[in-house]
Design a protein around this motif. Structure first.
Motif, mmCIF file in Angstrom:
data_model
loop_
_atom_site.group_PDB
_atom_site.id
_atom_site.type_symbol
_atom_site.label_atom_id
_atom_site.label_comp_id
_atom_site.label_asym_id
_atom_site.label_seq_id
_atom_site.Cartn_x
_atom_site.Cartn_y
_atom_site.Cartn_z
ATOM 1 N N VAL A 36 -4.943 -11.885 -4.780
ATOM 2 C CA VAL A 36 -5.761 -11.482 -3.635
ATOM 3 C C VAL A 36 -5.054 -10.387 -2.840
ATOM 4 O O VAL A 36 -5.674 -9.396 -2.432
ATOM 5 C CB VAL A 36 -6.087 -12.703 -2.739
ATOM 6 C CG1 VAL A 36 -6.698 -12.280 -1.423
ATOM 7 C CG2 VAL A 36 -7.000 -13.657 -3.471
ATOM 8 N N GLY A 37 -3.766 -10.539 -2.636
ATOM 9 C CA GLY A 37 -2.998 -9.520 -1.915
ATOM 10 C C GLY A 37 -2.997 -8.190 -2.642
ATOM 11 O O GLY A 37 -3.151 -7.131 -2.024
ATOM 12 N N ALA A 38 -2.836 -8.218 -3.967
ATOM 13 C CA ALA A 38 -2.827 -6.983 -4.749
ATOM 14 C C ALA A 38 -4.177 -6.289 -4.689
ATOM 15 O O ALA A 38 -4.243 -5.056 -4.544
ATOM 16 C CB ALA A 38 -2.451 -7.293 -6.192
ATOM 17 N N VAL A 39 -5.257 -7.043 -4.781
ATOM 18 C CA VAL A 39 -6.602 -6.447 -4.699
ATOM 19 C C VAL A 39 -6.825 -5.852 -3.312
ATOM 20 O O VAL A 39 -7.335 -4.731 -3.179
ATOM 21 C CB VAL A 39 -7.685 -7.503 -5.036
ATOM 22 C CG1 VAL A 39 -9.062 -7.008 -4.667
ATOM 23 C CG2 VAL A 39 -7.612 -7.865 -6.498
ATOM 24 N N PHE A 40 -6.427 -6.565 -2.278
ATOM 25 C CA PHE A 40 -6.610 -6.101 -0.905
ATOM 26 C C PHE A 40 -5.806 -4.829 -0.639
ATOM 27 O O PHE A 40 -6.334 -3.852 -0.092
ATOM 28 C CB PHE A 40 -6.205 -7.212 0.075
ATOM 29 C CG PHE A 40 -6.407 -6.860 1.507
ATOM 30 C CD1 PHE A 40 -7.682 -6.731 2.025
ATOM 31 C CD2 PHE A 40 -5.326 -6.663 2.338
ATOM 32 C CE1 PHE A 40 -7.873 -6.401 3.359
ATOM 33 C CE2 PHE A 40 -5.505 -6.328 3.666
ATOM 34 C CZ PHE A 40 -6.783 -6.203 4.177
ATOM 35 N N ILE A 41 -4.544 -4.820 -1.039
ATOM 36 C CA ILE A 41 -3.696 -3.645 -0.824
ATOM 37 C C ILE A 41 -4.199 -2.463 -1.636
ATOM 38 O O ILE A 41 -4.221 -1.322 -1.153
ATOM 39 C CB ILE A 41 -2.228 -3.978 -1.147
ATOM 40 C CG1 ILE A 41 -1.676 -4.926 -0.083
ATOM 41 C CG2 ILE A 41 -1.378 -2.720 -1.229
ATOM 42 C CD1 ILE A 41 -0.317 -5.491 -0.397
ATOM 43 N N PHE A 46 -6.876 2.847 -1.880
ATOM 44 C CA PHE A 46 -7.939 3.722 -2.372
ATOM 45 C C PHE A 46 -8.769 4.286 -1.218
ATOM 46 O O PHE A 46 -9.174 5.449 -1.247
ATOM 47 C CB PHE A 46 -8.845 3.002 -3.370
ATOM 48 C CG PHE A 46 -8.223 2.840 -4.718
ATOM 49 C CD1 PHE A 46 -7.505 3.861 -5.313
ATOM 50 C CD2 PHE A 46 -8.361 1.657 -5.410
ATOM 51 C CE1 PHE A 46 -6.934 3.723 -6.557
ATOM 52 C CE2 PHE A 46 -7.802 1.500 -6.671
ATOM 53 C CZ PHE A 46 -7.083 2.540 -7.237
ATOM 54 N N MET A 47 -9.044 3.476 -0.200
ATOM 55 C CA MET A 47 -9.822 3.976 0.934
ATOM 56 C C MET A 47 -9.053 5.050 1.696
ATOM 57 O O MET A 47 -9.627 6.058 2.104
ATOM 58 C CB MET A 47 -10.208 2.816 1.861
ATOM 59 C CG MET A 47 -11.242 1.904 1.254
ATOM 60 S SD MET A 47 -11.925 0.613 2.323
ATOM 61 C CE MET A 47 -10.591 0.051 3.305
ATOM 62 N N VAL A 48 -7.745 4.847 1.882
ATOM 63 C CA VAL A 48 -6.927 5.837 2.594
ATOM 64 C C VAL A 48 -6.845 7.139 1.800
ATOM 65 O O VAL A 48 -7.020 8.227 2.353
ATOM 66 C CB VAL A 48 -5.521 5.270 2.888
ATOM 67 C CG1 VAL A 48 -4.563 6.356 3.342
ATOM 68 C CG2 VAL A 48 -5.603 4.168 3.925
#
Length: 99
Positions: A36-41, A46-48
């Motif tokens: 979950v942490g890897a997907v969130f980060i 990608f957004m940045v």
């Protein structure tokens, strides 16, 4: 490529779980939190990057230079850092101080 990276992540999870001597009953929780942490980060990254690339066209040049430099460093071999003591790195010292 994605399959290879997934297999690489399994080895990293295994090394981290062994290094921290995670109890067997908590391995599932640790792996789930890691995923979950890897997907969130990754989503934030990608957004940045997407925003930076659309706001400033010139930002592509530093990213391009970084890719060229890292490709050159990988091709030349360089230092493997096999003898680095993890406990003495600045990242570990900062995390110990923060926690």
């Amino acid at each position: 490529l994605e399959w290879t990276l997934s297999m690489d992540n399994l080895f990293v999870f295994h090394l981290v779980i062994d290094a921290f001597k995670t109890p067997t009953e908590q391995v599932h929780k640790a792996v789930s939190a890691g995923i979950v942490g890897a997907v969130f980060i990754r989503m934030i990254f990608f957004m940045v990057v997407y925003t930076l690339l659309h706001v400033s066209v010139w930002i592509r040049f530093p990213f391009g230079l970084l890719l060229i430099w890292s490709g050159y460093a990988a091709a030349m071999g360089g230092d493997d850092d096999d003898d680095v003591k993890v406990e003495e790195t600045s990242q570990v010292r900062i995390m110990k101080w923060m926690l």
